[in-house]
Design a protein around this motif. Structure first.
Motif, PDB file in Angstrom:
ATOM      1  N   ASN A  36       0.860  -1.179   0.000  1.00 60.62           N
ATOM      2  CA  ASN A  36       0.000   0.000   0.000  1.00 60.62           C
ATOM      3  C   ASN A  36       0.895   1.228   0.000  1.00 60.62           C
ATOM      4  OD1 ASN A  36      -2.705  -1.324   0.446  1.00 60.62           O
ATOM      5  ND2 ASN A  36      -1.629  -2.061   2.262  1.00 60.62           N
ATOM      6  N   LEU A  53       1.440   5.497  -0.796  1.00 61.75           N
ATOM      7  CA  LEU A  53       1.114   6.858  -1.184  1.00 61.75           C
ATOM      8  C   LEU A  53       2.309   7.362  -1.970  1.00 61.75           C
ATOM      9  CD1 LEU A  53      -0.459   8.404   2.050  1.00 61.75           C
ATOM     10  CD2 LEU A  53      -1.580   8.141  -0.171  1.00 61.75           C
ATOM     11  N   THR A  54       2.113   7.607  -3.243  1.00 58.14           N
ATOM     12  CA  THR A  54       3.216   7.973  -4.118  1.00 58.14           C
ATOM     13  C   THR A  54       3.178   9.462  -4.390  1.00 58.14           C
ATOM     14  OG1 THR A  54       3.159   5.806  -5.172  1.00 58.14           O
ATOM     15  CG2 THR A  54       4.311   7.560  -6.340  1.00 58.14           C
ATOM     16  N   GLY A  55       4.167  10.170  -3.862  1.00 57.49           N
ATOM     17  CA  GLY A  55       4.239  11.602  -4.046  1.00 57.49           C
ATOM     18  C   GLY A  55       5.326  11.992  -5.020  1.00 57.49           C
ATOM     19  N   HIS A  74     -12.944   5.890  -2.870  1.00 58.88           N
ATOM     20  CA  HIS A  74     -11.862   6.839  -2.613  1.00 58.88           C
ATOM     21  C   HIS A  74     -12.301   8.275  -2.885  1.00 58.88           C
ATOM     22  CE1 HIS A  74      -8.794   3.875  -1.795  1.00 58.88           C
ATOM     23  NE2 HIS A  74      -9.096   3.214  -2.904  1.00 58.88           N
ATOM     24  N   ARG A 112      -3.894  17.605   1.646  1.00 58.84           N
ATOM     25  CA  ARG A 112      -3.446  16.663   0.611  1.00 58.84           C
ATOM     26  C   ARG A 112      -4.439  16.578  -0.541  1.00 58.84           C
ATOM     27  NH1 ARG A 112      -2.741  10.906   2.914  1.00 58.84           N
ATOM     28  NH2 ARG A 112      -0.791  11.795   3.717  1.00 58.84           N
ATOM     29  N   TYR A 118      -5.227  14.301  -4.024  1.00 54.55           N
ATOM     30  CA  TYR A 118      -4.924  13.057  -4.737  1.00 54.55           C
ATOM     31  C   TYR A 118      -4.984  13.275  -6.248  1.00 54.55           C
ATOM     32  CZ  TYR A 118      -5.470  10.637  -0.293  1.00 54.55           C
ATOM     33  OH  TYR A 118      -5.321  10.217   1.000  1.00 54.55           O
ATOM     34  N   PHE A 142      -6.020   6.773  -8.199  1.00 50.27           N
ATOM     35  CA  PHE A 142      -5.858   5.521  -7.460  1.00 50.27           C
ATOM     36  C   PHE A 142      -5.757   4.360  -8.450  1.00 50.27           C
ATOM     37  CE2 PHE A 142      -8.057   8.481  -4.750  1.00 50.27           C
ATOM     38  CZ  PHE A 142      -7.477   8.299  -3.505  1.00 50.27           C
ATOM     39  N   ARG A 167      -2.118   1.837  -4.931  1.00 51.27           N
ATOM     40  CA  ARG A 167      -1.275   3.019  -5.110  1.00 51.27           C
ATOM     41  C   ARG A 167      -2.155   4.253  -5.243  1.00 51.27           C
ATOM     42  NH1 ARG A 167       1.050   5.592 -10.318  1.00 51.27           N
ATOM     43  NH2 ARG A 167       2.957   6.646  -9.687  1.00 51.27           N
ATOM     44  N   ALA A 168      -1.805   5.270  -4.491  1.00 48.80           N
ATOM     45  CA  ALA A 168      -2.488   6.558  -4.604  1.00 48.80           C
ATOM     46  C   ALA A 168      -1.435   7.621  -4.878  1.00 48.80           C
ATOM     47  CB  ALA A 168      -3.242   6.877  -3.322  1.00 48.80           C
ATOM     48  N   THR A 169      -1.570   8.306  -5.997  1.00 52.46           N
ATOM     49  CA  THR A 169      -0.678   9.433  -6.257  1.00 52.46           C
ATOM     50  C   THR A 169      -1.260  10.683  -5.589  1.00 52.46           C
ATOM     51  OG1 THR A 169      -1.815   9.867  -8.351  1.00 52.46           O
ATOM     52  CG2 THR A 169       0.164   8.496  -8.437  1.00 52.46           C
ATOM     53  N   TYR A 170      -0.369  11.542  -5.103  1.00 47.11           N
ATOM     54  CA  TYR A 170      -0.857  12.700  -4.365  1.00 47.11           C
ATOM     55  C   TYR A 170       0.206  13.774  -4.331  1.00 47.11           C
ATOM     56  CZ  TYR A 170       2.241  12.005  -0.365  1.00 47.11           C
ATOM     57  OH  TYR A 170       3.348  11.924   0.436  1.00 47.11           O
TER      58      TYR A 170
END
Length: 811
Positions: free
Chosen positions: A283, A285-287, A694, A727, A729, A732, A749-752
């Motif tokens: 899991n 969170l991709t920043g 989401h 934040r 997003y 997803f 994966r969630a880009t944010y």
């Protein structure tokens, strides 16, 4: 392929500003004040009504919307509305629409990508509102970056708004009100210079020739580098002349022309660190890739000025031309008829590097592919709308009404840049090479290092990824262009009914007949004929509100409104999930996306009606959103919802102290994004798509803005602002398998982009009645933050600290 940075002294922008200087020197150093036309917006300051002139624009509070479709003052309008007046634009040094909208909580700006052209892409309450932009009430959705040099105010309506502004507008709409001739004589020039070679000159001249004829001329020249963003620059110039015949009479005709030309090196942003497939955790969170460790153990630090584009390849040019005619007549009984005709033409072309994380190199090896997004094309529109407004009584009920008839025609075409028009071969970027980044592609500068990109790499255009034959970048053939045209006939009626002094009812309804034709581009080598898709939709939208007035300066209201987004409403000017050029779908299966908003709120004019305060709670829900079925077909079962609360304020607490801002809390949720198929060993099962459950992309849960100025002495004013964004997003995704007859999610994966605070400061000193100085410091603490999140690939990094000083001369 290097594009010129500067304009010569013989260029149109310098010639235009030179002519402006000659005119301004001829304007008498005096001012006369006469009665203003009744439908022009006013602001209130310290109990004094202030007109929109370049001499006295110190108001933060607006009483009435510019559009005649709003049949009551803002305090008695049952909608959440924010008006950004010209004084706020000046105090915050907002030179573009994006700059201005940062002052309004609940709005974010979306990023461009291959399917979404570069330009203004505001998200209002979580909904893409790129197709909900208007200029003086006329739809203006051509992809461009809008300027403020000829803008009087910007009106932001939140919640479903099709009934006011036509198809679209699920989350709200934005109307830009342009400057027009007034009965006041003035001339004003602002000359600004600042850090990062910031240069800007604007001129605003308003000259009533006599009681019948008035002219106004606005012009602008702008040139700057972007703080903390390497070689990125923005250069533009514009001119907007207008003339009014019948300046002080009951009948008038205003003609205006608007021209804007831009030349810039577009910013490619910063790549995300990992893809779904190579992320090290289940899991993630991709920043944005600022500081991270690669799979092979490298410690990567990305400096804030890292720019992944190529100076010798990348460019963006836009040209906007608009012609408007507005006729207005006030009858003896107070009724007003207004007819507006506008033709607009926008052209845009660019080659723009996107640092693409999708190939896995960012995390695996610390390299990134320089993907080239390209586009050229135009958008044109012709609009005619007639409004009739007035007041009358029926028995004991008072009516304030507006009736409108509109016709809107739109046409667009866009293609791409290629290395060979005859074959349609893409620009050589290594897109056919696997793995994308290796020794050969690094040597050709198709890829670069994440930590130390060189924007001046000696990239060359070749006929293919492996060829050594150089070739020019050219536009694709006309037959490869995607073509779209649309027509819309509409009628609307609005009425604010005053039943008693304490009870008002606001009703509105609109009918639109929308016809859209679209044709996807063919391949360059195709011998087939074009195919067209046609959709026709009859749209009925409404608004209804009830207001209780416990006092003359306040109201409590409940309202509901509906919007309808027909297929193809972006007209090829944005990336929409309801496009009509989608392959393998029967046109008869297209459905209109419908959004319904509910709002409960209260509005008050405080401190002798100088400060507006509003509080509301809301829900906006969309149904019929397009989703992809497990077999690849499409259906219209998507549902999404945003709920929240908002507080906003604008105006003066004291004659010396003004404020503007607000706070928004809006948790959002995708209730149904359709189904996704997972196949393992010949067994296929379906499960809800990754987005289900989401938050929306580009929708912060919390946002806050506040801007304030205080007049310390009659000559000295100091102020500042703060912006908070939680934040945001980008999107997803997940990977799946089947275990024991059940779909199991193995990775998510969630880009944010992370939350941030930003602070600004400003000060103004009036040296004489004619000469003033202003200093603005934007992003005062030099915060490194990201203001746009795309679903994949990259996030957009905002500018660093920018300090500028402005000399204002007013006659």
């Amino acid at each position: 392929m290097t594009r010129p940075r500067t304009l010569s002294a013989s260029s149109p922008s310098f010639l235009a500003l030179g002519a402006v200087g000659i005119i301004s020197s001829a304007v008498p150093a005096q001012a006369q004040t006469t009665e203003r036309q009744s439908d022009e917006p006013t602001t209130v300051l310290g109990g004094v009504t202030v007109t929109d002139t370049a001499i006295d624009e110190s108001g933060y509070k607006t009483e009435q919307m510019d559009s005649p479709k709003y049949t009551a003052p803002l305090v008695d309008t049952p909608r959440s509305i924010t008006v950004i007046p010209q004084q706020v634009l000046q105090d915050t040094a907002s030179t573009t629409l994006s700059d201005a909208l940062r002052t309004v909580p609940g709005i974010t700006m979306g990023a461009g990508e291959g399917g979404n052209p570069l330009g203004d892409r505001p998200f209002i309450r979580g909904f893409d509102s790129q197709n909900s932009l208007y200029m003086d009430g006329v739809r203006d959705i051509g992809a461009s970056s809008r300027e403020t040099f000829a803008v009087s105010s910007i009106e932001v309506v939140k919640g479903s708004d099709s009934v006011q502004s036509g198809s679209g507008n699920a989350g709200g709409s934005i109307n830009i009100v342009s400057k027009a001739p007034t009965a006041d004589r003035f001339a004003k020039m602002d000359a600004t210079y600042g850090s990062d070679d910031y240069k800007r000159v604007t001129v605003d001249i308003n000259q009533p020739i006599n009681d019948f004829v008035g002219v106004r001329l606005n012009a602008m020249y702008h040139d700057q580098d972007v703080a903390g963003r390497g070689p990125v620059f923005q250069k533009r110039w514009g001119i907007a002349p207008s003339i009014t015949l019948g300046l002080n009479g009951p009948t008038s005709l205003t003609l205006d022309y608007y021209h804007l030309h831009t030349n810039e090196l577009p910013d490619s942003g910063i790549p995300y660190t990992t893809t779904l497939n190579n992320q090290p955790t289940t899991n993630a969170l991709t920043g944005p890739a600022t500081d991270y460790t690669t799979a092979d153990g490298q410690s990567i630090h990305v400096p804030r000025n890292a720019y992944y584009g190529l100076v010798d390849r990348d460019f963006r040019h836009t040209t906007v031309n608009e012609f408007t005619s507005r006729f207005r007549h006030e009858f003896d009984n107070g009724f007003v008829i207004r007819n507006t005709t506008r033709y607009s033409h926008n052209y845009q072309e660019y080659v723009w590097t996107q640092p693409d994380d999708s190939q896995g190199n960012v995390y695996n090896t610390g390299t990134v592919w320089r993907r080239a997004n390209t586009r050229y094309g135009f958008y044109e529109s012709l609009t005619n709308q007639t409004d009739l407004t007035g007041k009358f009584d029926t028995g004991g009920i008072k009516h304030s009404f507006s009736a409108s008839l509109e016709y809107n025609w739109q046409n667009s075409a866009y293609g791409s840049f290629v290395s060979n028009a005859a074959t349609g071969a893409a620009i050589s970027t290594g897109s056919t090479v696997s793995p994308r980044c290796n020794t050969a592609t690094l040597a050709r500068y198709y890829c670069t290092t994440v930590a130390n990109p060189n924007p001046y790499d000696a990239w060359n255009s070749y006929t293919s990824d492996t060829s050594t034959t150089e070739t020019a970048i050219v536009k694709s053939l006309p037959k490869t262009q995607t073509l779209t045209n649309s027509s819309d006939y509409s009628a609307s009626l609005f009425d604010t009914m005053t039943l008693t002094d304490w009870l008002l009812v606001n009703l509105g309804g609109r009918y639109d007949h929308v016809s859209t034709n679209a044709s996807a581009g063919l391949t360059a080598t195709s011998t087939a004929s074009r195919t067209w898709v046609n959709t026709k939709n009859d749209l009925w939208t409404y608004q209804a509100g009830v207001l209780i007035k416990p006092a003359s300066n306040g109201s409590i209201y409940f309202s509901t409104a509906k919007s309808a987004i027909p297929p193809g409403s972006f007209i090829g000017q944005g990336s929409e999930d309801n496009t009509v050029t989608t392959a393998n779908i029967d046109p008869n299966d297209f459905k209109v996306q419908k959004t319904t908003s509910y709002e409960l709120g209260t509005k008050w004019d405080l401190f002798d009606n100088n400060l507006s305060l509003s509080v509301d709670v809301f829900q906006t829900k969309t149904v019929n959103a397009r989703t992809t079925n497990p077999d690849g077909s499409l259906s219209y079962v998507g549902t999404k919802r945003v709920r929240g609360a908002e507080v906003s304020y604008n105006g003066n607490i004291t004659p010396q102290w003004n404020v503007f801002g607000g706070f928004v809390y809006m948790p959002s949720k995708v209730l149904n994004a359709g189904l996704t198929t997972t196949t393992v060993n010949g067994v296929s099962l379906t499960a809800p798509a990754a987005a289900t459950g989401h938050p929306f992309p580009n929708t912060p849960k919390y946002s806050f803005t506040t801007f304030t100025n205080y007049k310390v002495t009659p000559k000295l004013t100091v102020g500042g602002g703060a912006i908070y964004m939680s934040r945001v997003y980008g999107g997803f995704s997940d990977s799946r398998t089947i275990q024991n007859g059940v779909v199991v999610i193995t990775k998510t994966r969630a880009t944010y982009v992370p939350s941030y605070w930003r602070f600004d400061a400003n000060a103004t000193y009036q040296i004489t009645d004619m000469i003033g100085l202003r200093v603005n410091a934007l992003n005062l603490t030099n915060k490194r933050y990201f203001d746009q999140a795309y679903a994949t690939h990259y996030a957009h990094q905002a500018a660093g600290r920018t300090v500028m000083g402005t000399l204002s001369i007013t006659y």
